[in-house]
Scaffold this motif. Sequence first.
Motif, PDB file in Angstrom:
ATOM      1  N   LYS A 361       7.778 -71.990  50.538  1.00 26.96           N
ATOM      2  CA  LYS A 361       8.235 -73.102  51.370  1.00 26.96           C
ATOM      3  C   LYS A 361       9.704 -72.865  51.679  1.00 26.96           C
ATOM      4  O   LYS A 361      10.495 -72.536  50.794  1.00 26.96           O
ATOM      5  CB  LYS A 361       8.054 -74.433  50.633  1.00 26.96           C
ATOM      6  CG  LYS A 361       6.618 -74.863  50.476  1.00 26.96           C
ATOM      7  CD  LYS A 361       6.505 -76.204  49.781  1.00 26.96           C
ATOM      8  CE  LYS A 361       7.042 -77.336  50.634  1.00 26.96           C
ATOM      9  NZ  LYS A 361       6.815 -78.658  49.999  1.00 26.96           N
ATOM     10  N   ARG A 362      10.058 -73.049  52.922  1.00 28.39           N
ATOM     11  CA  ARG A 362      11.413 -72.731  53.379  1.00 28.39           C
ATOM     12  C   ARG A 362      12.137 -74.006  53.812  1.00 28.39           C
ATOM     13  O   ARG A 362      11.558 -74.880  54.460  1.00 28.39           O
ATOM     14  CB  ARG A 362      11.327 -71.755  54.549  1.00 28.39           C
ATOM     15  CG  ARG A 362      12.650 -71.184  55.021  1.00 28.39           C
ATOM     16  CD  ARG A 362      12.403 -70.282  56.226  1.00 28.39           C
ATOM     17  NE  ARG A 362      11.430 -69.246  55.925  1.00 28.39           N
ATOM     18  CZ  ARG A 362      11.754 -68.034  55.471  1.00 28.39           C
ATOM     19  NH1 ARG A 362      13.029 -67.724  55.274  1.00 28.39           N
ATOM     20  NH2 ARG A 362      10.821 -67.146  55.242  1.00 28.39           N
ATOM     21  N   PHE A 363      13.417 -74.114  53.436  1.00 23.78           N
ATOM     22  CA  PHE A 363      14.249 -75.243  53.839  1.00 23.78           C
ATOM     23  C   PHE A 363      15.508 -74.717  54.514  1.00 23.78           C
ATOM     24  O   PHE A 363      15.952 -73.593  54.270  1.00 23.78           O
ATOM     25  CB  PHE A 363      14.626 -76.099  52.618  1.00 23.78           C
ATOM     26  CG  PHE A 363      13.446 -76.541  51.804  1.00 23.78           C
ATOM     27  CD1 PHE A 363      12.575 -77.516  52.275  1.00 23.78           C
ATOM     28  CD2 PHE A 363      13.172 -75.964  50.572  1.00 23.78           C
ATOM     29  CE1 PHE A 363      11.475 -77.913  51.531  1.00 23.78           C
ATOM     30  CE2 PHE A 363      12.077 -76.338  49.822  1.00 23.78           C
ATOM     31  CZ  PHE A 363      11.220 -77.327  50.308  1.00 23.78           C
ATOM     32  N   ASP A 364      16.090 -75.543  55.370  1.00 26.01           N
ATOM     33  CA  ASP A 364      17.286 -75.131  56.107  1.00 26.01           C
ATOM     34  C   ASP A 364      18.451 -74.880  55.161  1.00 26.01           C
ATOM     35  O   ASP A 364      18.648 -75.608  54.180  1.00 26.01           O
ATOM     36  CB  ASP A 364      17.673 -76.198  57.124  1.00 26.01           C
ATOM     37  CG  ASP A 364      16.685 -76.306  58.269  1.00 26.01           C
ATOM     38  OD1 ASP A 364      15.934 -75.335  58.499  1.00 26.01           O
ATOM     39  OD2 ASP A 364      16.649 -77.366  58.933  1.00 26.01           O
ATOM     40  N   ASP A 365      19.239 -73.880  55.492  1.00 30.77           N
ATOM     41  CA  ASP A 365      20.460 -73.567  54.732  1.00 30.77           C
ATOM     42  C   ASP A 365      21.570 -74.486  55.230  1.00 30.77           C
ATOM     43  O   ASP A 365      22.482 -74.070  55.936  1.00 30.77           O
ATOM     44  CB  ASP A 365      20.809 -72.095  54.934  1.00 30.77           C
ATOM     45  CG  ASP A 365      22.028 -71.660  54.142  1.00 30.77           C
ATOM     46  OD1 ASP A 365      22.404 -72.374  53.185  1.00 30.77           O
ATOM     47  OD2 ASP A 365      22.613 -70.615  54.489  1.00 30.77           O
ATOM     48  N   ILE A 366      21.495 -75.762  54.840  1.00 30.74           N
ATOM     49  CA  ILE A 366      22.354 -76.795  55.420  1.00 30.74           C
ATOM     50  C   ILE A 366      23.840 -76.584  55.143  1.00 30.74           C
ATOM     51  O   ILE A 366      24.682 -76.971  55.941  1.00 30.74           O
ATOM     52  CB  ILE A 366      21.933 -78.187  54.903  1.00 30.74           C
ATOM     53  CG1 ILE A 366      21.743 -78.154  53.387  1.00 30.74           C
ATOM     54  CG2 ILE A 366      20.659 -78.639  55.585  1.00 30.74           C
ATOM     55  CD1 ILE A 366      21.366 -79.483  52.782  1.00 30.74           C
ATOM     56  N   TYR A 367      24.167 -75.960  54.018  1.00 30.79           N
ATOM     57  CA  TYR A 367      25.572 -75.754  53.660  1.00 30.79           C
ATOM     58  C   TYR A 367      26.053 -74.315  53.929  1.00 30.79           C
ATOM     59  O   TYR A 367      27.230 -74.011  53.690  1.00 30.79           O
ATOM     60  CB  TYR A 367      25.793 -76.067  52.181  1.00 30.79           C
ATOM     61  CG  TYR A 367      25.684 -77.530  51.809  1.00 30.79           C
ATOM     62  CD1 TYR A 367      25.753 -78.541  52.771  1.00 30.79           C
ATOM     63  CD2 TYR A 367      25.511 -77.914  50.478  1.00 30.79           C
ATOM     64  CE1 TYR A 367      25.657 -79.875  52.417  1.00 30.79           C
ATOM     65  CE2 TYR A 367      25.416 -79.249  50.110  1.00 30.79           C
ATOM     66  CZ  TYR A 367      25.486 -80.226  51.082  1.00 30.79           C
ATOM     67  OH  TYR A 367      25.396 -81.556  50.722  1.00 30.79           O
ATOM     68  N   GLY A 368      25.150 -73.436  54.375  1.00 31.03           N
ATOM     69  CA  GLY A 368      25.548 -72.052  54.622  1.00 31.03           C
ATOM     70  C   GLY A 368      25.714 -71.227  53.366  1.00 31.03           C
ATOM     71  O   GLY A 368      26.309 -70.138  53.406  1.00 31.03           O
ATOM     72  N   ALA A 386      35.727 -67.258  50.825  1.00 29.31           N
ATOM     73  CA  ALA A 386      36.278 -68.553  50.424  1.00 29.31           C
ATOM     74  C   ALA A 386      37.153 -69.159  51.508  1.00 29.31           C
ATOM     75  O   ALA A 386      37.266 -70.387  51.611  1.00 29.31           O
ATOM     76  CB  ALA A 386      37.075 -68.397  49.128  1.00 29.31           C
ATOM     77  N   ALA A 387      37.742 -68.329  52.335  1.00 31.19           N
ATOM     78  CA  ALA A 387      38.635 -68.839  53.384  1.00 31.19           C
ATOM     79  C   ALA A 387      37.896 -69.717  54.380  1.00 31.19           C
ATOM     80  O   ALA A 387      38.503 -70.584  55.016  1.00 31.19           O
ATOM     81  CB  ALA A 387      39.293 -67.670  54.114  1.00 31.19           C
ATOM     82  N   ASN A 388      36.582 -69.524  54.507  1.00 32.20           N
ATOM     83  CA  ASN A 388      35.785 -70.318  55.446  1.00 32.20           C
ATOM     84  C   ASN A 388      34.919 -71.355  54.745  1.00 32.20           C
ATOM     85  O   ASN A 388      34.008 -71.913  55.364  1.00 32.20           O
ATOM     86  CB  ASN A 388      34.884 -69.382  56.272  1.00 32.20           C
ATOM     87  CG  ASN A 388      35.687 -68.426  57.133  1.00 32.20           C
ATOM     88  OD1 ASN A 388      36.661 -68.826  57.745  1.00 32.20           O
ATOM     89  ND2 ASN A 388      35.285 -67.171  57.160  1.00 32.20           N
ATOM     90  N   ASP A 389      35.204 -71.624  53.481  1.00 31.29           N
ATOM     91  CA  ASP A 389      34.398 -72.586  52.727  1.00 31.29           C
ATOM     92  C   ASP A 389      34.753 -74.015  53.166  1.00 31.29           C
ATOM     93  O   ASP A 389      35.927 -74.405  53.154  1.00 31.29           O
ATOM     94  CB  ASP A 389      34.662 -72.434  51.235  1.00 31.29           C
ATOM     95  CG  ASP A 389      33.849 -73.408  50.413  1.00 31.29           C
ATOM     96  OD1 ASP A 389      32.635 -73.226  50.341  1.00 31.29           O
ATOM     97  OD2 ASP A 389      34.437 -74.358  49.859  1.00 31.29           O
ATOM     98  N   PRO A 390      33.751 -74.839  53.572  1.00 29.83           N
ATOM     99  CA  PRO A 390      34.040 -76.194  54.061  1.00 29.83           C
ATOM    100  C   PRO A 390      34.746 -77.069  53.041  1.00 29.83           C
ATOM    101  O   PRO A 390      35.610 -77.872  53.403  1.00 29.83           O
ATOM    102  CB  PRO A 390      32.642 -76.754  54.388  1.00 29.83           C
ATOM    103  CG  PRO A 390      31.794 -75.563  54.626  1.00 29.83           C
ATOM    104  CD  PRO A 390      32.326 -74.514  53.698  1.00 29.83           C
TER     105      PRO A 390
END
Length: 424
Positions: A361-368, A386-390
């Motif tokens: 079962k696959r779920f969206d990678d909502i946080y990347g 890490a420089a692009n971490d929200p």
Amino acid sequence: MIEVISHADAGEALRRMHPQSPAFETLRQAYVQMREEIISPSPRDPNTILAPGPKLKVAQWHPDVVIIRRRVGSPAAAGFESQFDEDLASKLHDYMSKARVRTRWGVIDDRVREVINRPPPPPKKSDLDQILANMERWRWVPSNLGQFHIWNNLPEYMTRVVQDGAVIHEERIIIGQPDTQTPVFSAPMSQVVFQPEWGVPPSIKINDLLPKLQDGDFDVLDRRDMRILSLKGKELNPKRFNWDKVDIRDVGIYQRAGDSNPLGLVKFLFPNKHHVYMHDTNNRALFKHSERTFSHGCIRVRDPQKFAELLLGKDQGWDKKKVESNLLNWDKPSNKIDLIRPIPVHNVYFTLIPGEVGKLKRFDDIYGHDKRIAQALSGVPVQRIAANDPARNQQRELDEAAPPLVKKHLRASGQKKSEDEDDD
């Protein structure tokens, strides 16, 4: 490594070093199978190709339905595999929509058969990377999850209570927005709090409350039923602070228990450095959404009463009546019940989990997170990832928006540091 070299079956010795979860083994087998499919694609089974046939409607029976079920992922009870039912109609409609082909709901015709006959897209390296990322996550999960534990799979928006390896309760949850993510970690739940006060999170303090306080609107806290508490629990007057200098993130601002409190009637504390916890909500309509990223980081539970009944029943023998009486006791705000035996809570992030036999079962990678793990495993420097971490970007924005820190003033005012900030 010595054990691997000396073992009669080195492969078996290596497998013993893997996480022993059946879910990990399912992912490993899927990885091997997909890699083989990329290297040597298997020919299409001619028995799965549909010939032109009659137009079918819901409730009708036909052998083509069996093949369509397999393709769109709509299993049926034994003996009903060839019946066109409403579940298959809905999943077939979604399948056709993804293929960008318009069809009538509840109808199988030759246009549908043509789309079903299209060969599935071959697996890509990104598909392999996703499996590998999820395998890697199992290495981070504690080997002993706890005989009785809570499992929050964030991309699935689901919480489960597990006892002796069996799921005894599952429910929908709401998690953090992509820019205020719910973190992945494990911690023991130690306390259930009825009629909780809400520790206002830094983002709301800085972006909403601070401008008003700087403009001299000291009644903003009263209007929202909020107050400032010192370390000793004493209520402080907002006029005593120099809001142009104080870092409001270090000021303990709380909203009293009540109907407007976003924590609802109960919260579940598992102390952690992220100040994240689970709780009720006064906006249950949000649970109707399929994608439920609405919080500032904490986890909202759709049926907190049932959740409390399970946890306190297991820990202290409470029944439904006792939980209800505490939920509705407005005369006793912040009623803290210490758990006798802390309950492990695992916030996990699995975008692939075992589904039907042989499938995932696959779920969206909502946080990347999948993308970042794949980058790390491929050798991209951690600093660049890490420089692009929200979460880091949000912290940077808050630091830029806040006034300069005046630590001497903070110590002198003796403000109460919030242990439960971070959600709304």
